[in-house]
Design an enzyme around this catalytic site. Structure first.
Site, PDB file in Angstrom:
ATOM      1  N   GLY A 248       0.834  -1.195   0.000  1.00 36.53           N
ATOM      2  CA  GLY A 248       0.000   0.000   0.000  1.00 36.53           C
ATOM      3  C   GLY A 248       0.865   1.239   0.000  1.00 36.53           C
ATOM      4  N   ILE A 474      -0.775  -4.346   5.949  1.00 36.11           N
ATOM      5  CA  ILE A 474      -0.505  -3.962   4.565  1.00 36.11           C
ATOM      6  C   ILE A 474       0.742  -4.662   4.040  1.00 36.11           C
ATOM      7  CG2 ILE A 474      -1.746  -1.810   4.878  1.00 36.11           C
ATOM      8  CD1 ILE A 474       0.828  -0.288   5.040  1.00 36.11           C
ATOM      9  N   ALA A 518       1.586  -0.506  15.103  1.00 32.23           N
ATOM     10  CA  ALA A 518       2.238  -1.510  15.957  1.00 32.23           C
ATOM     11  C   ALA A 518       2.127  -1.130  17.434  1.00 32.23           C
ATOM     12  CB  ALA A 518       3.702  -1.691  15.558  1.00 32.23           C
ATOM     13  N   ILE A 636      11.974  -3.164  19.804  1.00 29.39           N
ATOM     14  CA  ILE A 636      11.616  -3.813  18.539  1.00 29.39           C
ATOM     15  C   ILE A 636      10.764  -5.039  18.863  1.00 29.39           C
ATOM     16  CG2 ILE A 636      12.512  -4.872  16.444  1.00 29.39           C
ATOM     17  CD1 ILE A 636      13.086  -1.791  16.840  1.00 29.39           C
ATOM     18  N   ASN A 638       9.544  -7.391  16.778  1.00 30.46           N
ATOM     19  CA  ASN A 638       9.868  -8.611  16.043  1.00 30.46           C
ATOM     20  C   ASN A 638      11.086  -8.316  15.168  1.00 30.46           C
ATOM     21  OD1 ASN A 638      10.046 -10.601  13.975  1.00 30.46           O
ATOM     22  ND2 ASN A 638       7.885 -11.126  14.264  1.00 30.46           N
ATOM     23  N   GLU A 712       7.960   3.784   8.456  1.00 30.19           N
ATOM     24  CA  GLU A 712       8.458   4.800   7.532  1.00 30.19           C
ATOM     25  C   GLU A 712       9.942   5.132   7.715  1.00 30.19           C
ATOM     26  OE1 GLU A 712       5.209   6.730   6.326  1.00 30.19           O
ATOM     27  OE2 GLU A 712       4.021   5.635   7.769  1.00 30.19           O
TER      28      GLU A 712
HETATM   29 MO1  MOS Z   1       1.940   5.325   5.210  1.00 30.28          MO
HETATM   30  S1  MOS Z   1       2.472   6.703   3.729  1.00 30.28           S
HETATM   31  O1  MOS Z   1       1.265   6.423   6.358  1.00 30.28           O
HETATM   32  O2  MOS Z   1       0.814   4.287   4.526  1.00 30.28           O
END
Ligand code: MOS
Length: 746
Positions: A248, A474, A518, A636, A638, A712
């Site tokens: 996505g 996603i 998460a 973290i 995973n 991100e």
């Molecule tokens: Mo991300 S660009 O917030 O799916």
């Protein structure tokens, strides 16, 4: 409850991996129902104007064509802008698919052919003739630059409307007085998401006015509300499902037009309909807005920053004002007493821009981090050393400390793993055979956000639990981390946990984006698991001679199928016994978790990226032979899925640096490379050694597990590290992406 953590933090393989590799995981275009009809979309060949005539006669004559929908004969749709404004819509007048005769962008849907097979529909779609009355258009950001408009509400306090932060100090004066200065203009072109899975919608006509919609989306409840609003349907009559998603990256945050067309067709035909967009049609959905940026940095000779100014123009449509806080990262990242920002929108005859992985930070930090590299050259300072000299442990905008920030460890561990100490700072000084070697680095930063979310847990007396939430996976690993957290919190083997998501009928979740799911869903699970524990404890304490008599809920944890006293592990009652005693075969709880905003601290993730390039001396081919990405993102959850996330971000950053660019023929307003043969992304041969390091970063206050999120941060800074490495290899500074070999020659 601090349950023993057997799964949290471990490199657990994806719980949905088997379903995916065996084809049992079904995507939006794979749901088959009897009587399914197929839709094919006809798109406009002009960029602006209106349709004067649509001739469907030849297409209707094709054997197997059922009907053709246009704005002239479609079922009714809402006529207010509010109805089309989904949860993530920017300000403006949202686009209405197949609504009227107006053409707002090239490739806009103008008709939908419905047929008994997809091949028939597609062939017939090629026979639909449309006449237009054309108007002049503009699709070139450089041509529109001088007419760009200020952001709406830029005067407001920066909040959710992404206005740039306020000016700090006196940046103009400080810049003029700074002994060392750098000014540069940087450019990031329009880029597209290019997910593997095509956008698709299968709308199942259930009868009685009910619809089940399998749509490719990052937010099933967002699409459900949108469809209800656009078609004036009751919420209980529309169920939207998206259990799996083949990528996505932000392109599925807003509902895309295929779902509107598929519902229109189902209503018109009173039967089930599937629409799969063609690859080329994905380029007329959202995109990363092109960004022209000017950066001015002033520094003292010792490398302390005096002033930063970041000026940006980004692209949006004529009808909506999409933007994020593109410039704000610049004055945030480093200690600098004076900063200012300016951001304008160039309105073009294109679809509205949208979020694409690390929206605002990927392009904004690219410019900042190249400018920092240029400043380091001017100062004759090592680029890492420069960043350490202006290291900031405070959020510069809000003047508050970070809840945690171990970027220092990213620099140290990343540099050590890369071998940065062996770098000769002289550009072009490192060579092997016919290739010049360059080493560059950059910093990355992203938000650590949390959003309200609801989770239901249903625990059976046989020791199995179902965990459900309307969030999406996603492709990032949400199923897996949900199972890990639930298994630890319920004290069950992970094999006993079933995760359900991607269904609008499940408990409330916002869209999956912003790297916020998460942390949010993990805490949603903790909250609900505690409610389950409390109920079990009540049952256990009602048992005769209960070994847990008198104990407080918070002093009890769930482990190995038992309620166990944290202080004295011999005080324990099995879950099965407690439920049997209470004559229950199932306990179910549904809780919403909200995160109290802690304004006394700032919450971000950070990274340091080190890149090696090898540039062919004669023809300028650039290979990115090594990348080390060291990430500070709290605990973290995973290690396996986290590493994959960061690697994916690095690969994409390499694409941003060297390959990706949506090319528009401005004469026609049409995208010239609307396919993945001509829109270049990195392929396997472009990717070499990528090393991911997660540095220790304990965050005791952000949330109970100290989780930040990783969706991100992996891409931010990568393009700058590569661009800086190209400069180091060649002595040539290319400031407009992508760095193609022709630009190295000019
Ligand atoms: Mo991300 S660009 O917030 O799916």
């Amino acid at each position: 409850m601090s349950a023993p953590q057997k799964y949290i933090g471990a490199a657990v393989s994806r719980v949905d991996g088997h379903a995916k590799v065996t084809g049992q995981a079904k995507y939006a275009a794979e749901f088959n129902v009897p009587g399914l009809a197929y839709g094919s979309v006809v798109t406009s060949t002009i960029t602006k104007g209106r349709m004067t005539r649509i001739d469907t006669s030849e297409a209707l004559g094709v054997d197997g064509v059922i009907d053709i929908l246009t704005h002239q004969n479609r079922p009714s749709m809402a006529d207010s802008d509010e109805a089309y404004a989904d949860d993530t819509a920017p300000e403006g007048k949202p686009y209405r698919p197949l609504y009227d005769d107006r053409i707002l962008f090239n490739g806009q849907p103008v008709a939908l052919v419905m047929a008994e097979t997809s091949e028939t529909a597609r062939f017939a779609a090629s026979l639909v003739r449309v006449d237009y009355e054309e108007e002049p258009h503009e699709t070139d950001v450089f041509a529109q630059r001088d007419k760009a408009i200020p952001l709406p509400h830029a005067d407001k306090t920066p909040t959710s409307d992404f206005a740039p932060p306020k000016t700090r100090g006196n940046p103009d004066k400080a810049f003029a007085a700074a002994p060392v200065r750098h000014s540069g203009e940087y450019f990031v072109p329009i880029e597209h998401h290019n997910p593997m899975e095509l956008y698709a919608s299968t709308v199942v006509w259930e009868g009685g006015g009910k619809l089940t919609v399998y749509d490719k989306t990052q937010g099933v409840q967002n699409v459900q509300r949108y469809v209800c609003n656009v078609f004036n349907l009751k919420p209980e009559d529309v169920r939207v499902m998206s259990a799996f998603m083949g990528g996505g990256f932000g392109s599925g945050l807003r509902p895309n037009y295929e779902v509107v067309l598929a519902v229109l067709a189902a209503q018109a035909l009173k039967r089930s309909v599937r629409i799969v967009l063609r690859r080329s049609q994905l380029y007329q959905l959202g995109y990363r807005p092109a960004m022209i940026q000017k950066i001015d940095i002033g520094a003292k000779d010792d490398g302390s920053l005096e002033s930063i100014a970041h000026d940006a123009t980004t692209v949006t449509s004529q009808y909506e004002d999409f933007h994020r806080q593109e410039t704000g990262w610049s004055g945030l990242l480093y200690t600098c007493p004076n900063a200012k920002y300016a951001h304008k929108l160039a309105k073009l005859d294109l679809p509205t821009a949208c979020d694409m992985r690390a929206p605002s930070a990927a392009p904004g930090v690219y410019a900042l981090e190249c400018a920092m590299d240029e400043l380091a050259v001017a100062l004759k300072l090592d680029p890492v050393e420069l960043r350490l000299r202006c290291y900031s442990d405070h959020d510069q905008h809000e003047n508050v400390p970070y809840s945690s920030k171990n970027l220092r460890a990213c620099y140290e561990e990343g540099a050590a793993a890369f071998g940065w100490a062996g770098r000769n700072p002289e550009p072009g000084s490192m060579q092997e055979g016919h290739e010049r070697i360059g080493w560059g680095m950059a910093t990355g930063i992203w938000e650590a956000l949390q959003v309200p979310i609801a989770v239901r847990i249903s625990l059976s007396a046989n020791g199995n639990a179902e965990v459900s939430c309307a969030t999406s996976d996603i492709g990032t690993g949400t199923y897996t981390i949900m199972a890990q957290v639930a298994a630890d919190m319920l004290g069950l083997p992970i094999e006993h946990i079933t995760v359900r998501l991607g269904d609008s009928s499940l408990p409330q979740s916002p869209v999956e984006g912003g790297s916020w799911i998460a942390a949010s869903v993990s805490h949603g699970i903790i909250t609900t698991a505690e409610a389950i524990r409390d109920k079990l404890l009540q049952l256990a304490q009602q048992m005769p001679n209960s070994s847990l008599a008198g104990i407080q809920a918070d002093d009890v944890t769930l482990a190995d199928g038992h309620l166990v006293s944290k202080a004295d592990a011999s005080r324990r009652v099995s879950i099965i016994d407690a439920m049997r005693h209470g004559k229950l075969d199932r306990i179910e709880e549904l809780k919403t978790t909200k995160f109290a905003p802690d304004l006394s601290k700032a919450h971000k993730t950070h990274s340091a990226i080190f890149a090696e390039v090898r540039v062919d001396e004669q023809i300028g081919i650039i290979r990115v032979t090594r990348v080390v990405s060291a990430v500070a993102a709290g605990r973290i959850l995973n290690l396996k899925t986290a590493r994959s996330q960061i690697m994916g971000g690095v690969v994409w950053g390499i694409g941003m640096a060297l390959h990706e660019e949506t090319l528009i023929d401005h004469k026609f307003g049409r995208i010239m490379n609307a396919n993945i043969a001509e829109y270049h992304v990195p392929v396997h041969a472009d990717i070499h050694d990528i090393q991911v390091i997660f540095v220790d970063e304990a965050d005791p206050t952000i949330n109970r597990l100290g989780i930040k999120g990783l969706g991100e941060i992996g891409i931010v800074g990568v393009a700058a590290a590569v661009a800086n490495a190209v400069y180091h290899a060649t002595g040539k500074r290319v400031r407009d992406l992508p760095i193609t070999l022709d630009k190295l020659q000019r």
